[in-house]
Design an enzyme around this catalytic site. Structure first.
Site, PDB file in Angstrom:
ATOM      1  CD  GLU A 111       5.294  13.618   6.327  1.00  0.00           C
ATOM      2  OE1 GLU A 111       4.408  14.336   4.975  1.00  0.00           O
ATOM      3  OE2 GLU A 111       6.221  12.793   5.900  1.00  0.00           O
ATOM      4  CB  CYS A 146       5.366  16.132   1.893  1.00  0.00           C
ATOM      5  SG  CYS A 146       6.845  15.742   3.628  1.00  0.00           S
ATOM      6  CD  GLU A 199      -2.179  -6.318  -6.028  1.00  0.00           C
ATOM      7  OE1 GLU A 199      -2.257  -6.109  -7.561  1.00  0.00           O
ATOM      8  OE2 GLU A 199      -0.952  -6.612  -6.532  1.00  0.00           O
ATOM      9  CB  SER A 200       1.405  -6.329  -0.881  1.00  0.00           C
ATOM     10  OG  SER A 200       1.605  -5.861  -1.316  1.00  0.00           O
ATOM     11  N   GLY A 260       5.545  -5.032  -3.213  1.00  0.00           N
ATOM     12  CA  GLY A 260       4.175  -5.740  -3.787  1.00  0.00           C
ATOM     13  C   GLY A 260       3.902  -4.173  -4.241  1.00  0.00           C
ATOM     14  CE  LYS A 261       2.850  -2.773  -8.996  1.00  0.00           C
ATOM     15  NZ  LYS A 261       3.586  -1.395  -9.236  1.00  0.00           N
ATOM     16  N   GLY A 262       0.788  -1.003  -4.019  1.00  0.00           N
ATOM     17  CA  GLY A 262       0.586  -0.642  -1.820  1.00  0.00           C
ATOM     18  C   GLY A 262      -1.068  -0.599  -2.558  1.00  0.00           C
TER      19      GLY A 262
END
EC number: 1.2.1.3
Length: 495
Positions: A256, A290, A216-217, A212-214
């Site tokens: 992280e 990163c 949201e879920s 799902g979307k970060g």
């Protein structure tokens, strides 16, 4: 090279809860595409708060029995997962390449094997972990136990979908926890396929995978009262939100986050090693790393010798079809990322920066449907430049001339981030002195972007909290209990 997508990827995926793929509470789905071609790969379920609640409750129930399994049982299951990952390495690597856009040579040699190795590694870590006993005096004893925390809530970024998931799942379940994990909505497919391995090996409910979307879920996972530990890999901006959720619920968090790492090339460096290390630092995974060595600090004595070599090396990089074994750089993971990179190129053109190599999107030879960008080298006048301070997350390297070691240290530390860095020198004492002075969680000497298990990874400052990928990471997923025993059977006389 073209493959039949359906040989690797299902047309649709449900949520993986309690050992089964299940429908979500909503019929909403998210399209998942191949960033190199624009081709639709699959549709995933868009989890809602109700689905998060279901997954967490399942994980809580599974924890009651999983936390009581012996270390040897858990270790064997982790080894089985690692073995099965390696047995299916080529398939899972192709899924990662199709979904992420990174070259098949990287997913086959690095992403999937290193994920498997993390399961093997933490199997050994949990088997060899020991508590301690302190005989305080002849009548009193202190026992230290390491106990699992409970339910782990984790969200991982899109740049290394399977590898980052392994970094979190392996130590979490090794320690006796259960986990609810969500991959990025743009790159979930490798982990969803690996769920079939979890199905074969683990008891139901130990690993649960939501999609799902970060916002949201993902956010619902971090703010659920039933989650006992948070773990996140992604941007610093979202990291703040995860930290706030951890503070609100008084649970520990491992974060992280972003970086703007300095790769320092001293005047006594082996330039062959340096040129390779610079490319490892900024071109590996299309620069979507990163820990990327995105600030190149070059000693003024070798600047005019090194820069032309880099210009030539960058121009010779083969950018193209990620499925081609000869490809060295694939597609950026999506349009948003490509647009972000282009915005920094535009900023460079409008400033006193000088583009020395690259700087363009690639659209020829069938690349127009993807998000391909040239390896780019940009000279900036000083470390205050926008391109030297902000994380670009692409194959864009800023280069700054430095006069001595102290200036290199000062510039390296002049950043809100502190994730990684590199030093190239044939004088190990000189390199070590710089490594100790630079405030980052990881410094490579005479190499870059090596991330084996057994070496701690994590950042200072706004690059995060905690360390992963080594035996100490197990403690991220444990509570320490002290049992204090008095055998004297004597009154203390206070009351």
């Amino acid at each position: 090279m073209a493959v039949n997508v359906r040989d690797y990827i299902a047309e649709n995926y449900g949520l993986f809860i309690n050992g089964e793929f299940v429908k979500g509470s909503s019929d909403e789905t998210i399209e998942v595409t191949n960033p190199a071609t624009g081709e639709t790969l699959s549709h995933i379920t868009r989890a809602k708060d109700k689905d998060v609640d279901h997954a967490v409750k399942v994980a809580q129930e599974a924890f009651e029995s999983w936390s009581l399994t012996s270390k040897s049982e858990r270790a064997q299951m982790l080894r089985d997962i690692g073995d099965k990952l390696m047995a299916q390495k080529d398939k899972i690597a192709m899924i990662e390449t199709l979904n992420n856009g990174k070259p098949i040579r990287e997913t086959t040699a690095i992403d999937i094997p290193f994920a498997a190795r993390h399961f093997h590694y933490f199997a050994s870590v949990i088997e060899t972990e020991e508590g301690t006993v302190n005989d305080i005096d002849k009548d009193t004893m202190s026992i230290v136990r390491h106990e699992p925390i409970g339910v782990v809530g984790a969200v991982v970024a899109w740049n290394f979908p399977m590898l980052l998931a392994a970094w979190k799942i392996a130590p979490a379940i090794a320690a006796g926890n259960t986990i609810v994990i969500q991959p990025s909505s743009s790159t979930p497919l490798s982990l969803l396929e690996v769920a079939k391995i979890f199905q074969e090996v683990l008891p139901k409910g130990v690993v649960n995978i939501l999609t799902g979307k970060g916002s949201e879920s993902g956010n619902a996972i971090f703010n659920h009262d039933g989650v006992d530990k948070l773990s996140f890999t992604g941007s610093t901006d979202v990291g703040y939100q995860v930290a706030e959720a951890a503070a609100k619920h008084l649970v520990p968090a491992t974060l992280e986050l972003g970086g703007k790492s300095a790769n320092i090339i001293l005047d006594d460096a082996n330039l062959d090693l340096a040129v390779e290390g610079i490319q490892l630092g900024i071109l590996f995974n299309q620069g979507e790393v990163c820990s990327a060595g995105s600030r190149l600090l070059v000693h003024e004595k070798i600047y005019d010798q090194l820069v032309p070599r880099l210009q030539e090396a960058f121009s010779n990089i083969k950018v193209g079809d990620p499925q081609d074994e000869a490809t060295q750089m694939g597609s950026q993971t999506g349009k948003d990322q490509l647009d972000k990179i282009q915005s920094y190129i535009d900023a460079a053109k409008e400033s006193d920066a000088q583009i020395l190599a690259g700087g363009h999107r690639l659209t020829e030879n069938g690349l127009d449907k993807g998000f391909f960008f040239e390896p780019t080298l940009i000279a900036v006048p000083d470390n205050h430049h926008k391109l030297a301070q902000e994380e670009i997350f692409g194959p864009v390297l800023t280069v700054i001339k430095v006069k001595d070691d102290q200036e290199a240290i000062d510039i390296a530390n002049d950043s809100e981030y502190g994730l990684a860095g590199g030093v190239f020198s044939q004088n190990i004492t000189r390199a070590l002195n710089i490594a100790k002075a630079v405030r980052t969680g990881r410094i490579w000497i005479n190499t870059y972007n090596q991330v084996p298990e057994g070496a701690p990874f994590g950042g200072y400052k706004k690059s995060g909290i905690g360390r992963e990928t080594y035996k100490g990471a197990l403690s991220n997923y444990q509570q320490v209990k002290n049992i204090y025993i008095d055998t004297s059977n004597a009154l203390k006389g206070l009351y």
